[in-house]
Design an enzyme around this catalytic site. Structure first.
Site: not given
Ligand SMILES: [Mg+2]
Ligand SMILES: [Zn+2]
Length: 219
Positions: A26, A28
């Site tokens: 992932d 962020d």
């Molecule tokens: Mg995230």
């Protein structure tokens, strides 16, 4: 706007390695600091400590690196593919400044909102399946960080069944949210959940061990 945006690294020789495991990451809260109201500008891309070093270490273990990220500001009309390209060029440059081996092989982005009912938004595993196909199965892509829309495979998930067998036993997913764990689970990946303020460095030691089965997760 249908499908997910794909960007593949122009910065180093893009090589298909059918036998390699993939580390799905992932973005962020894993590589860079997340922001309430989204990361909207290149100057807001702020690396979390140690993420470059861990990516380089994963590459050293033979992993391909595939970022999978939900970015609904695109469907909300806040910005478009040019901005996405700028954000990911910036993120890649910052990573390489910290560690010259911290290359990302592909960035895959779902631009949709929950209510768009698309196939790609995590916890759908569709972007992981697409990443697997692009990096390990199909003919070579034309490497470019220019976002190109790709149709995603229709997700077939039995959320009540048992966790699927992944294409490679070492495939893994690192995320800070339940939707990341869901997408990784439905792909069969080993799951590593991190705190969004710490990110990838939190699981540095664990990722270096092929014997770590990952976190338990029940969707
Ligand atoms: Mg995230
Ligand atoms: Zn989507």
């Amino acid at each position: 706007m249908d499908g997910a945006f794909v960007q593949t690294a122009p910065l180093h020789a893009f090589q298909k390695r059918t036998e390699s495991p993939v580390a799905f990451l992932d973005r962020d809260g894993v590589l860079n600091l997340g922001k309430a109201g989204y990361v909207n500008h290149p100057e807001e891309v702020q690396l979390l400590d140690g993420s470059a070093e861990v990516i380089a270490a994963l590459r050293g273990q033979g992993y391909l690196i595939c970022v999978v990220t939900n970015q609904s500001p695109m469907a909300r009309g806040l910005w478009g593919p040019e901005r996405l390209e700028l954000l990911h060029t910036t993120l890649q440059e910052l990573l390489l400044e910290q560690d010259p081996e911290a290359h990302i092989d592909a960035f895959l982005t779902c631009p949709h909102r929950y209510e768009d009912r698309c196939n790609c938004r995590k916890p759908s595993p569709a972007m992981l399946v697409l990443g697997h196909q692009l990096l390990r199965c199909q003919e070579a892509l034309n490497p470019s960080l220019k976002p190109q829309l790709h149709a995603v495979p229709p997700p077939s998930v039995n959320w009540w069944g048992s966790k699927p067998i992944p294409p490679h036993p070492l495939d893994l997913m690192v995320g800070d949210r339940t939707s990341d764990m869901g997408a990784g689970w439905a792909f069969g990946a080993r799951l590593f959940r991190v705190a969004r303020t710490i990110g990838l460095a939190q699981v540095k030691e664990r990722l270096s061990s092929p014997n770590d089965p990952g976190d338990d997760f029940q969707p």
